[in-house]
Design an enzyme around this catalytic site. Structure first.
Site, PDB file in Angstrom:
ATOM      1  N   HIS A 168      -2.715  10.071  -0.519  1.00 44.33           N
ATOM      2  CA  HIS A 168      -3.005   8.901  -1.339  1.00 44.33           C
ATOM      3  C   HIS A 168      -2.792   9.207  -2.811  1.00 44.33           C
ATOM      4  CE1 HIS A 168      -4.408   5.671   1.264  1.00 44.33           C
ATOM      5  NE2 HIS A 168      -4.674   6.636   2.099  1.00 44.33           N
ATOM      6  N   LYS A 172      -7.808 -15.296  16.751  1.00 43.85           N
ATOM      7  CA  LYS A 172      -7.996 -14.837  15.370  1.00 43.85           C
ATOM      8  C   LYS A 172      -9.318 -14.093  15.163  1.00 43.85           C
ATOM      9  CE  LYS A 172      -4.265 -17.252  14.752  1.00 43.85           C
ATOM     10  NZ  LYS A 172      -3.903 -18.390  13.959  1.00 43.85           N
ATOM     11  N   GLU A 205       0.844  -1.197   0.000  1.00 38.30           N
ATOM     12  CA  GLU A 205       0.000   0.000   0.000  1.00 38.30           C
ATOM     13  C   GLU A 205       0.874   1.240   0.000  1.00 38.30           C
ATOM     14  OE1 GLU A 205      -2.960   0.309   3.107  1.00 38.30           O
ATOM     15  OE2 GLU A 205      -3.323   2.411   2.626  1.00 38.30           O
ATOM     16  N   ASP A 231       2.062 -13.840  13.160  1.00 40.65           N
ATOM     17  CA  ASP A 231       0.890 -14.430  12.516  1.00 40.65           C
ATOM     18  C   ASP A 231      -0.017 -13.317  11.989  1.00 40.65           C
ATOM     19  OD1 ASP A 231      -1.427 -15.747  11.803  1.00 40.65           O
ATOM     20  OD2 ASP A 231      -1.351 -17.132  13.493  1.00 40.65           O
TER      21      ASP A 231
END
Lengths: 379, 379, 379, 379
Positions: free
Chosen positions: A370, A205, A74, A279
């Protein structure tokens, strides 16, 4: 241009020498080298790593300046996080503390009726010492911390909590909980009519309120007082404008039904986790927290971040792999005794990212960043 | 051994020819090649990729068998997902549909009082055609879908929603919303006393109830009826046992304050996103959904997954990079016209992972899988 | 007709003798009689009371058959609850237990920085014995149970929890917490820069996840096994149909973002609270819980209710007033030593109402009940 | 003394003449008079009513000064609400608007598979005109507003929304939805394998995120600018102190997992609902909202309340009963054409109560108020 990326490393050749895996100078591992990390291996995904920082930390475990490797595709992300780190660093660094730690597994037990469940729970709570002993026999790293029952009808979820040393520890707590449960199933007097090692309530998670209010991994508190001139010169905003936007953002969270208040912690977490062998699925649970911005009586900006679910490790998982280890080593966070330091740096990354984006949103610079740094092939 | 990993690819040399980036045969890109994706580039993080599947899809956009590249360092993950894919494939494949699509940006406007806010909102809602026109002028891919106001006191959050073609589209909707807001600020008759392009209510990089109940990216529905013998032989469970555990897991979600019901979608999503150049930070928002397991009157297992926030793209972001493009190409999901297909496959991956872990948890095989396939250097 | 209201009391004249206030035979109180309950007194609101039941309880504190006074203006409510009570009673009664108890007050302390906050919290946790002593000095009923810190940046919410004897106890815990906080402010070594007796986190008069997962007032577990013939004859349904609908209802809760799973506990709670001098505002917090319906291997229906926030009292509040006391006396729940009994009966009322409405919804009788027993002047 | 109760009515004898039911001068109704409101009638619960106010409203529907009857047994409640009303009145009154309205019923349909569900939903959405027509045939008051599908696997919840004229309307929408569903079941081409009139997702008698973000009953926005001198003299605080506490309270909501931000709306709502024949069970859903306090540039206090779930009626339910009608008449809110006015006054009551308690909490007067005006027989 609202965002000033720090400059590229001066000596790429030095970089290659220091980080040969990142530089692509080391042949790919063989499948056997990856046993325990992957099955059906077909190659290595490559994600660009940018070095953000330096980030000055005045933590209990992380002290000094850190360059932080972030793996992302990104555009503007590394630049934006670097900008926040620059603001923190110029302000004398961020103070951080580990406020709590623990990883949970939440097995489920069902009985014939509520009365049996109650008797079972009373017994289980009396077995804490046995659970502690079993944990010690099972793992050299895990320590039993507590067990908390959630009774519902004729069933109970026992939320077991452990500390896990320098590992993120999900497997470790699964194995310890399993041993404890085998002991329970063997010795409890009540007839267990259903047992599951996990009742889908541990927060593994998954963002959930339970972990948000308590802890999962490490709960890190972090704060910095940014002098007004740093807010003005680096963040291109003012303490008042940022505080104002921070309040609107808190109400935005409430209106949309979000846990806590933060803008984009997931960005920094995902980038850091991919770079450092953490993770990446844990972004789901780690990316909650509470940011607070306040103008001080002196006209400076107090900024704090409280991140209760930073589940990171400096050993285990993907940390031993080539580029992952190199990235951890850039921050001196590889190996035993470094997990708390890594957790505090992770909090610093999150806070830096929040400061940068909140300033950009407060001042209307978000779109420009951006447009200037991100590709927009499809806009 | 509860989990049967599918075998390794037969011809690694063929693999190298097909996927030279994954195989490490292509030199690293130069910083200039990565413009728009990274700043302060120092190298490429390498994450092992395992090939899961094949996964048979009977979707509206994804049809046929797919091998799915998953980038992870969590041992047993690829094997577990492959097991779920095998069960789906042997059951004739998963039926899937795109139920809704849209990406949001949620600017904030504040006025002197509630009455002014109300007048502004009434006017803004009447400007839908202008917003549609501006969107078309701004982007060749984005289409304006709707705007929904959330009035709160003397402020309003306007939740703008767009479709974004084959891109994930976060930047695209930011730019379109910015152009729309410039139009609003230029032409509305009311005095705007505060304006932010984002009020922290869009759901970008965050799990929230608003996106969960509505859509962010694609909302994909997916289902499969697993014959009893497949449940028994592949998942080593029974429809009844899985349904029973599914219900306990739903209550586990409720008790812990989790959005929806699912066990570990974040695992598959993070692995797929890293491999395929998707935004790994979006795991935070994508990893919500509703799994439902029911025994059919015939004794088979009906399994459905409803995933409202699958924000993926087959163009833009990191998709053009070397290994990312190769991974997308493995599934024929690279480039224009492939995003819905990718979204359906993503749902298939999630459903497969859920079937495998729910079976393992229902039958007590969860711990063994972690012990046999995962490294446990710190246990 | 799906709902069979139990018959009216046989001897209204006996009723008048027993319950002269309810019967309107006692003149209104004078304002002075109501000191401590109301200001600017202008008269007495009158709400019709219906007698539901009998409800057979096999609780730890509530044992035997109870007629339950419910004050409501919603037609069909008393009949529906009576139907559920009849099903429970014919099934041998509901087993109930008090699983936990505690009422919270959550003061807020702010310091100059995080480090000071941490030191303060460590000190405060070490003062538990002092807090217990102060509580004992302040109230003859309240007992200090625990204090739990929620640190956020340079602030902390200390969630104090007490048991409150037979009173609902909100004022009692406010006063005790205030005395404790005066002690804290007097003796702690850190400079407190802001203090509030309540940080809006105690759950007082508000449904929230914290209270839902833990306790507020009493957490009551209750269950009953309904023989199939009772389900068929009284509830006009089957165990299988009710279980099926119960699962759909659980998913309905998840989809709409509701705490827990229940259909209309607020109805029974509001009616019981108004009749019995409880705080009707507490319906907001009490009306959360988890209902679970399962068909047993024998083909009967297991039904459980877990209600964590039943905040009721048999003394204090409005319990001493005329009709309120009479209503409590109907259940022998007035005065000292009766609060746990009242809490168990309250859980029984909730469970009865859930059984009746879930059966009606499962079988499509819901609409007819409203059409036949409820007024519809505006339909 | 932080709280100044307004004085008692001057002429109690006049009161008796005006409100004979409240004054206890009218014999109790016979059971037959109460048909449609209660079953198994045994008498009338009596709850003390205090007259709060006057409250000056500058709403779209409620304009002028209102005395507000509140039925409660919680000492200090009427005084506290009166204090907030006095502050509003001295500030020129509260401006209010009905921002949205609608009541929902959420039936559930299940099909053989997802594809059938999708076809059904497409068809159902195309039937909007038929639904509108059926609604008009069924009720002279209800109007069909919209239907929104929530597809999940092979099932869909259709959230039907109606306006309900001057009634709260829960039964009305149930009956209309039932007629619509009979039409659906009769004419849709797909085989419906399960149907329930309610999937537990409508938000009836339950706080949930869906209703909070959208509307249930009326969504009312209300605001007032309190001159600094009013804050100081009536609320005994300052705009700055109240804004500061308001922010801490917003974070308290976030930390405890509460919908929205408010302190004790349930108190005023329960008291008003009991007095005025509203459904007290609806406190569960109505007591959510967003309070915001801000110091204006001029040093005054801007306060807004946004209450999305005010479900009240001026006809139907308990409004026709003796004391209930009298209480509604005190505010000229009885009968046709008054529901929106009642909704705006209800919002005014909530805002007043929030201002008073937030000031008390901000200044440490909360405890004293409870000690001086509330009974503490058990402290």
């Amino acid at each position: 241009m609202p965002i000033s990326p720090t400059s590229l490393p001066d000596h790429p050749s030095a970089l290659e020498a220091d980080h040969p895996h990142l530089a692509g100078k080391i042949p790919h591992p063989e499948p056997d080298d990856l046993r325990g990390n992957i099955e059906n291996f077909i190659g290595m995904a490559q994600v660009p790593v940018g070095l953000a920082g330096p980030l000055l930390m005045q933590g209990s475990h992380a002290r000094g300046e850190f360059k932080v490797p972030l793996a992302t595709t990104e555009g503007a992300l590394v630049a934006s996080y670097s900008r926040g780190m620059k603001a923190i660093t110029l302000s004398g660094g961020a103070k951080a503390e580990i406020l709590d730690e623990g990883v949970q597994r939440a097995p489920y037990f069902k009985f014939i009726d509520l009365a049996t469940t109650s008797r079972f729970v009373a017994w289980a709570l009396s077995e804490a010492e046995a659970f502690r002993h079993i944990t010690g026999q099972t793992s050299q790293y895990a320590e039993f911390k507590q067990v908390k029952p959630i009774i519902e009808g004729n069933s109970v979820t026992l939320v077991f909590e452990f500390t896990t040393g320098d590992a993120a520890g999900q497997n470790m707590v699964t194995i310890c909980t399993n041993h404890i449960c085998q002991h329970i199933l063997r010795t409890c007097k009540e007839e267990v009519i259903a047992f599951y090692i996990e009742s889908n309530a541990s927060g593994d998670k998954k963002a959930n309120f339970q972990s948000f209010q308590h802890v999962r991994g490490r709960k890190v508190g972090i704060e910095v007082v940014l002098p007004r001139e740093v807010v003005v010169s680096v963040l291109k905003s003012t303490p008042e404008a940022m505080e104002r936007f921070g309040r609107a953002a808190a109400y935005g969270s409430l209106k949309s039904g979000t846990l806590g208040v933060q803008a984009h912690c997931a960005n920094g977490l995902a980038a850091l986790f991919i770079a450092c062998g953490q993770d990446a699925a844990c972004v789901a649970e780690a990316a909650v927290g509470i940011i607070r911005l306040e103008t001080t009586p002196e006209g400076n900006l107090y900024a704090s971040g409280t991140f209760p679910n930073l589940i990171v490790g400096s050993v285990g998982g993907g940390t031993r792999l080539g580029t992952q280890r190199e990235c951890l080593e850039i921050m001196d966070c590889y190996g035993a005794g470094k997990a708390r330091k890594l957790a505090e740096i992770t909090a610093g990354v999150c806070l830096a990212g929040e400061l940068s984006i909140l300033a950009a949103l407060a001042e209307g610079h978000f779109v420009q960043a951006h447009q200037s740094l991100g590709r927009r092939p499809n806009a």
